[in-house]
Design a protein around this motif. Structure first.
Motif, PDB file in Angstrom:
ATOM      1  N   THR A  28      50.514  37.591  29.263  1.00 49.74           N
ATOM      2  CA  THR A  28      49.526  36.796  28.540  1.00 49.74           C
ATOM      3  C   THR A  28      48.976  37.569  27.349  1.00 49.74           C
ATOM      4  N   ILE A  29      48.782  38.855  27.522  1.00 49.30           N
ATOM      5  CA  ILE A  29      48.275  39.677  26.425  1.00 49.30           C
ATOM      6  C   ILE A  29      49.294  39.753  25.293  1.00 49.30           C
ATOM      7  N   ARG A  30      50.566  39.712  25.599  1.00 49.08           N
ATOM      8  CA  ARG A  30      51.605  39.835  24.572  1.00 49.08           C
ATOM      9  C   ARG A  30      51.833  38.558  23.775  1.00 49.08           C
ATOM     10  N   THR A  31      51.154  37.469  24.111  1.00 46.61           N
ATOM     11  CA  THR A  31      51.262  36.257  23.301  1.00 46.61           C
ATOM     12  C   THR A  31      50.401  36.420  22.053  1.00 46.61           C
ATOM     13  N   ARG A  32      50.584  35.547  21.072  1.00 48.84           N
ATOM     14  CA  ARG A  32      49.821  35.667  19.818  1.00 48.84           C
ATOM     15  C   ARG A  32      48.327  35.493  20.070  1.00 48.84           C
ATOM     16  N   ARG A  33      47.967  34.570  20.939  1.00 50.74           N
ATOM     17  CA  ARG A  33      46.546  34.352  21.217  1.00 50.74           C
ATOM     18  C   ARG A  33      45.944  35.472  22.053  1.00 50.74           C
ATOM     19  N   GLY A  34      46.767  36.175  22.827  1.00 51.55           N
ATOM     20  CA  GLY A  34      46.242  37.200  23.711  1.00 51.55           C
ATOM     21  C   GLY A  34      46.218  38.594  23.133  1.00 51.55           C
ATOM     22  N   LEU A  35      46.776  38.778  21.933  1.00 48.51           N
ATOM     23  CA  LEU A  35      46.857  40.124  21.360  1.00 48.51           C
ATOM     24  C   LEU A  35      45.483  40.754  21.139  1.00 48.51           C
ATOM     25  N   LYS A  36      44.480  39.934  20.890  1.00 45.43           N
ATOM     26  CA  LYS A  36      43.144  40.485  20.650  1.00 45.43           C
ATOM     27  C   LYS A  36      42.520  41.068  21.914  1.00 45.43           C
ATOM     28  N   TRP A  37      43.092  40.767  23.071  1.00 50.57           N
ATOM     29  CA  TRP A  37      42.553  41.265  24.332  1.00 50.57           C
ATOM     30  C   TRP A  37      43.239  42.544  24.809  1.00 50.57           C
ATOM     31  N   GLY A  38      44.067  43.144  23.986  1.00 42.62           N
ATOM     32  CA  GLY A  38      44.801  44.334  24.390  1.00 42.62           C
ATOM     33  C   GLY A  38      43.902  45.533  24.642  1.00 42.62           C
ATOM     34  N   ILE A  39      42.984  45.792  23.731  1.00 37.76           N
ATOM     35  CA  ILE A  39      42.091  46.942  23.882  1.00 37.76           C
ATOM     36  C   ILE A  39      41.133  46.743  25.063  1.00 37.76           C
ATOM     37  N   PRO A  40      40.483  45.579  25.215  1.00 39.15           N
ATOM     38  CA  PRO A  40      39.650  45.406  26.409  1.00 39.15           C
ATOM     39  C   PRO A  40      40.449  45.448  27.714  1.00 39.15           C
ATOM     40  N   ALA A  41      41.718  45.067  27.667  1.00 42.55           N
ATOM     41  CA  ALA A  41      42.537  45.098  28.884  1.00 42.55           C
ATOM     42  C   ALA A  41      42.817  46.525  29.329  1.00 42.55           C
ATOM     43  N   MET A  42      42.641  47.481  28.433  1.00 40.50           N
ATOM     44  CA  MET A  42      42.818  48.879  28.830  1.00 40.50           C
ATOM     45  C   MET A  42      41.798  49.282  29.894  1.00 40.50           C
ATOM     46  N   LEU A  43      40.671  48.583  29.938  1.00 37.70           N
ATOM     47  CA  LEU A  43      39.656  48.871  30.948  1.00 37.70           C
ATOM     48  C   LEU A  43      40.116  48.504  32.353  1.00 37.70           C
ATOM     49  N   VAL A  44      41.127  47.664  32.463  1.00 35.87           N
ATOM     50  CA  VAL A  44      41.659  47.293  33.777  1.00 35.87           C
ATOM     51  C   VAL A  44      42.310  48.512  34.443  1.00 35.87           C
ATOM     52  N   ASN A  77      50.586  50.854  37.338  1.00 35.83           N
ATOM     53  CA  ASN A  77      49.872  49.746  36.701  1.00 35.83           C
ATOM     54  C   ASN A  77      48.831  50.246  35.710  1.00 35.83           C
ATOM     55  N   SER A  78      48.174  51.354  36.021  1.00 32.66           N
ATOM     56  CA  SER A  78      47.190  51.889  35.071  1.00 32.66           C
ATOM     57  C   SER A  78      47.877  52.333  33.786  1.00 32.66           C
ATOM     58  N   PHE A  79      49.062  52.950  33.896  1.00 38.29           N
ATOM     59  CA  PHE A  79      49.802  53.331  32.693  1.00 38.29           C
ATOM     60  C   PHE A  79      50.215  52.108  31.886  1.00 38.29           C
ATOM     61  N   LYS A  80      50.610  51.046  32.573  1.00 37.79           N
ATOM     62  CA  LYS A  80      51.003  49.828  31.872  1.00 37.79           C
ATOM     63  C   LYS A  80      49.842  49.279  31.051  1.00 37.79           C
ATOM     64  N   LEU A  82      47.150  50.980  30.022  1.00 41.38           N
ATOM     65  CA  LEU A  82      46.770  51.928  28.979  1.00 41.38           C
ATOM     66  C   LEU A  82      47.707  51.829  27.772  1.00 41.38           C
ATOM     67  N   ILE A  83      48.959  51.573  28.011  1.00 43.47           N
ATOM     68  CA  ILE A  83      49.917  51.443  26.917  1.00 43.47           C
ATOM     69  C   ILE A  83      49.794  50.080  26.237  1.00 43.47           C
ATOM     70  N   ALA A  84      49.364  49.071  26.975  1.00 42.69           N
ATOM     71  CA  ALA A  84      49.270  47.713  26.424  1.00 42.69           C
ATOM     72  C   ALA A  84      48.255  47.624  25.288  1.00 42.69           C
ATOM     73  N   GLY A  85      47.226  48.439  25.302  1.00 41.00           N
ATOM     74  CA  GLY A  85      46.205  48.396  24.247  1.00 41.00           C
ATOM     75  C   GLY A  85      46.758  48.738  22.878  1.00 41.00           C
ATOM     76  N   PRO A  86      47.295  49.947  22.698  1.00 38.53           N
ATOM     77  CA  PRO A  86      47.841  50.287  21.377  1.00 38.53           C
ATOM     78  C   PRO A  86      49.024  49.406  20.965  1.00 38.53           C
ATOM     79  N   VAL A  87      49.844  49.004  21.921  1.00 36.63           N
ATOM     80  CA  VAL A  87      50.978  48.141  21.590  1.00 36.63           C
ATOM     81  C   VAL A  87      50.478  46.797  21.084  1.00 36.63           C
ATOM     82  N   SER A  88      49.443  46.253  21.703  1.00 34.58           N
ATOM     83  CA  SER A  88      48.926  44.957  21.255  1.00 34.58           C
ATOM     84  C   SER A  88      48.298  45.066  19.870  1.00 34.58           C
TER      85      SER A  88
END
Length: 124
Positions: A28-44, A77-80, A82-88
């Protein structure tokens, strides 16, 4: 043999992407609408790391050995996340640049009036 391994790995990947909540959230984060949630998702990643810490503490105090698998999954999962933020962020910048390039010809053509003379002599 290689084909069997390839098919098995694709089946496992499909199953995880379909039914595992962390993978669904990352999709969901990798979709165009979800890209803005990449940095907050790092808190997961924080609860996953806390759970891994709790399990390692239990293991050090004589807990069951299957907790090693829980630690492995939590750290993975934590690494996933943490990496999702900068990638998004990179994907969001690329998407915005692409959208700006697509809007540019439309904006230039709408600014020009039909029938007007846009020569350099008038600008001077």
């Amino acid at each position: 043999m290689i084909r069997l391994l390839w098919t098995l790995s694709n089946s496992v990947r499909y199953y995880f992407r379909r039914y595992v909540p962390s993978d669904r959230l990352l999709d969901t984060i990798r979709t165009r609408r979800g890209l803005k949630w990449g940095i907050p998702a790092m808190l997961v990643a924080v609860p996953y790391l806390l759970l891994a810490n709790l399990c390692t503490t239990l293991l050090a105090n004589g807990g069951p050995g299957w907790l090693n698998l829980v630690v492995l999954v939590c750290v993975w999962n934590s690494f996933k996340f943490l990496i999702a933020g900068p990638v998004s962020v990179v994907l969001l910048v690329r998407a915005r640049i692409r959208e700006a390039i697509e809007r540019r010809p439309a904006r230039v053509s709408s600014e020009m009036l039909p029938g007007a003379d846009y020569s350099m002599a008038e600008a001077v």
